[in-house]
Every structure is written in C-alpha cells, then in structure tokens.
Design an enzyme around this catalytic site. Structure first.
Site: not given
Ligand code: ARG
Length: 468
Positions: A288, A294
């Site tokens: 991300s 992420k």
C-alpha cells in the site's frame, strides 16, 4: 476520383458517391481486425491455390499472387505495412495492397466473398488461440499439481457455507481446481472442433456457379478431421451467419474465468491474517502507498475481477447474434473485439494464476490448528454410530446432542467425559473418543474421489501422467 470514392472501388461500380468520412470512421474494422492478417493471408493463399487447380487462375498467376501475399506478410510482420481505415477492414487492405503489386490479384476474389472470408479467418484464429489456451491450461494444471504434491500432508478445514465442515488435505482442495481446469481444456477443444469446418466456398450466401473444389482449400488450411479428411461447412447460409465457434470460445473462457475467480477467492481468504493458511509470492502481491504493513493479494483480486470481463464478452456475442435474420449482417463485424479480448485476457490470467501458485507456500501449523477443531469430526462420530447399527438420521441427532452439550459446558467435543457422553445417548459406549484422530479419519477415506492420503496420491499420479 476522390480518396473516398477510390477507397471503395470494390463495389464502386453502382455508386456515384463514396461513403461519408463519418461512415468510414464508424464502419472501419481494420483498427481491430488487422489481428487476423496472418489467417487472412493463409486463407487467400489456399484459395488461390485451389483456383489454379480448377483452372480459374493459371499457375503463373497463382504463383505471382502467393509471392505477393508472402511479401505483404513479411511487411506486416516487420511493422512496415501501411494500414488504411478508408479501406475498411483487414481483407480489403490486404487485397488492395496485393492488387497494386500483382495485376493477377484482381482474380483472387473470384468465388469468394468477405462473408465466407471473415468466417474462415476467425475460425482459423480460434483454432490457433484454443491451442495456445490449452498450453496455458496445462501450465496452470502443472503448477496446481506440484503445489498439491508439495502440500499433500498439510491438513486444513474444508468449508461449506464458509463454515468449517470437515478436514481435507491442501492437496485435495487444490486438486478440486485441477478437475475444473481439466474440464476447461475439453471446452476449449470443443470450441476448436466446431471452428474446424471450412466456410470458404459459401460465398456471400449462396455459394458460387464456378467449378471450385472446396475440399482442396479446406485441406490446405488444416480444416481436417483426425484422419486428415477435409471438413467443409454443409450449408452456405449457416456458414456466413454462424458465430457459434466464437461464442463457444467465449463461453469456455467465461467458465474458465469463473474457476479462476473461485481459486482466487480461496487464495485471498487463505492469505488473510484471520486464516493465515497460505502466503503468495512477493512478485504477485503489492503493498500500500499509505499503510506500510500491507501485503495485498492483487494478482488474485484481478483474476477474480476478470471473470466479469469474460462474461461480458460471452454476453456480447450472445446478444449480438440473437434475433439477427439470416444471413450475414454488418452487426457481426463487432464480434471480434469481445473474442480477441477474451482470448488475450484468458491467456494472461492463466499464466498469472500459474506463476502465483508456483510461489505459494502453506503454513502447515496454522492449517492444522484450524483443522484440529474436534467438531470437524462430528460426522465421523455419526458414522461410528452407524457402524454400530444405528440409522444415520438417529446418529445425526445423537451427535447433535453431544455437540450441544460440549457447547453448553464449554468443553471440547473430544474432552467430554464418558459419563457425560452417555447422557447424550446410550450408544456412546467405550471407544467413541477414538474417532477424534485426524489420521484415522483420513485413512478411512480412501475411496475414489475422497481425501485419504492414498486416494490423493493416486490422483496426483494420474494428473502427473496426464500432464507429461
Ligand atoms: N469486416 C467485415 C466483418 O468483419 C467483413 C465482412 C463484410 N461483409 C459485408 N457484406 N460487408 O464482418
């Protein structure tokens, strides 16, 4: 003569004005159907050869046409050919270039229409693409089978309603997808088989009065059966109106896309923190831009999304052809973008799925922890009662009472005391607890199609042999 009038010299005889600029822009298909150039040239060479065999072209004329077509093919392959939208489509672009170079080319369009020509080109293209898709499917199947083999002893819960149901092995779960993709191979092969009939000779709608020999062209183009016998379409009207092969190809892609999408969804779930069963390779995950922690399963999400696109292509073709009167209608020109897109995207998707699987690993401990919930063997306990002579419907109830007791007392099912078990049903005599052993449960499931280790090993061997 204006450029527009000249551009449409093919039917210019009865027209006093060429098409409007706007009509040319609207009606052109060369921007997308130029992809059929190799098939179009193959078809024209075969047609010319046949025309010379029946005496419509001399050997010299045929040789000049074939040589000219080969030159055009080289130019196109080298990116040097100048395509003209004013010449509408791939067929007229190639024919016009050929006619400029080879005077005899004016005879090439004898006993042929663009209607049977485009039907032929698309069928040849579908056969080529189906072969490429089959190779990609084999690649995916190999990746699935190897991942299954590497994780044959990884036990995880199988789910129904996304609720834990019964334990299975990772191999058994993955081989379920092998079955689906194996069937997809037969569906693409079926699309190729229905494309494998040569429409040339159907003309615009009603064939030709000239003495052509359709079998010669069919054979030259590889429209042959397993014994090498030529296959020609058997109704000229059907042949120019039919878009079944393209529709079947898109159906095969749509269903294969559904299978890819379900595989993707399993992979996405398995790679969540909540499941933690599997980890996909970095190369097919993304991060991300905002959240540093992420690790997103983008390849699988894109695969899941592509299913919509395949279905759109199929729906496009079904809707395009429904209610069309026989035979050819210009609507049919728009059959190509969805077909091309389905082929491109399915090839790409299959490669991505295979590559992602090749780098996927399972977390054995997480899988086993999830599969070790004794409730997953409740059905095995019912089977145990059945072996003792109890009808299954009664056994189901007896085990249900035991499960309720376990829940109520917050004691794991396999840890209930013998006395407590007897309160659920008098049939829970000594030995009922032995059911709660995963190895035992698997070993009892060795019938064909079941997840027992021997049954799965047989399946792995079968797949490996089939994919050699
Ligand atoms: N570009 C056309 C198509 O793909 C070729 C056939 C044209 N036939 C015709 N009668 N206008 O459908």
């Amino acid at each position: 003569m204006s450029a527009r009038k000249k551009a449409q010299a093919t039917w210019g005889g009865r027209f006093s004005a060429g098409p409007a600029e706007l009509m040319l822009r609207f009606g052109e298909s060369v921007s997308f159907d130029r992809r059929l150039w190799a098939q179009d040239i193959r078809g024209s060479k075969a047609h010319a050869t046949m025309l010379s065999k029946v005496g419509i072209l001399t050997a010299r004329e045929c040789a000049a046409i074939v040589k000219g077509l080969d030159g055009i093919a080289r130019e196109i392959a080298a990116g040097k050919f100048v395509w003209s939208e004013a010449l509408e489509d791939v067929h007229m672009n190639i024919e016009s270039a050929l006619t400029q170079r080879v005077p005899a080319a004016a005879k090439l369009h004898t006993a042929r229409s663009r209607n049977d020509q485009v039907a032929t080109d698309v069928r040849l293209w579908i056969k080529d693409q189906a072969a490429a898709v089959d190779a990609a499917l084999v690649g995916l199947l190999r990746a699935l089978v190897e991942l299954a083999a590497a994780n044959a002893t990884v036990i995880l819960p199988g789910y129904t309603h996304l609720q834990r149901a019964q334990p299975v092995s990772a191999a058994h779960h993955l081989l379920a997808y092998a079955e689906m993709f194996g069937r997809d191979r037969t569906r693409f092969a079926a699309a190729a088989a229905s494309a494998n009939w040569c429409p040339l000779g159907s003309g615009a709608i009603a064939g030709t009065t000239l003495p052509i020999r359709r079998e010669i062209t069919a054979k030259l183009l590889g429209f042959v059966d397993a014994k090498g016998r030529p296959q020609v379409t058997t109704n000229s009207m059907d042949a120019v109106a039919d878009r079944d092969p393209a529709t079947e190809f898109c159906f095969a892609a749509a269903l294969c896309g559904v299978h890819l999408s379900r595989l993707a969804e399993d992979m996405i779930l398995w790679s969540t923190a909540e499941f933690g069963f599997a980890r996909m390779p970095d190369e097919f995950s993304t991060g991300s831009s905002l959240m540093p922690q992420k690790r997103n399963p983008d390849s699988m999400e894109l695969l899941r999304g592509k299913a919509a696109r395949f279905q759109a292509s199929l729906t496009h073709l079904l809707t395009l052809t429904k209610g069309l009167p026989l035979t050819y209608n210009r609507d049919l020109q728009d059959d190509k973008p969805p077909l091309f897109d389905a082929a491109d995207q399915i090839l790409l998707s299959l490669d991505v799925a295979a590559a992602t699987l090749r780098g996927t690993t399972f977390n054995r401990a997480r899988c086993l922890a999830a599969a070790s919930d004794p409730a997953l063997l409740a059905t095995d306990l019912a089977d145990w009662l059945v072996r003792k002579g109890m009808p299954f419907r009664h056994a189901h109830h007896a085990v249900g009472r035991l499960v309720a007791l376990a829940e109520k007392t917050a004691v794991p099912l396999d840890k209930l005391s013998d006395a407590a078990a007897l309160t659920a049903d008098a049939a829970f005599t000594k030995g009922w607890r032995e059911v709660f052993n995963l190895q035992r449960g698997f070993a009892a499931r060795e019938n064909t199609g079941m997840p027992g280790p021997k049954a799965v090993a047989r399946e792995l061997a079968r797949w490996r042999k089939a994919l050699r």
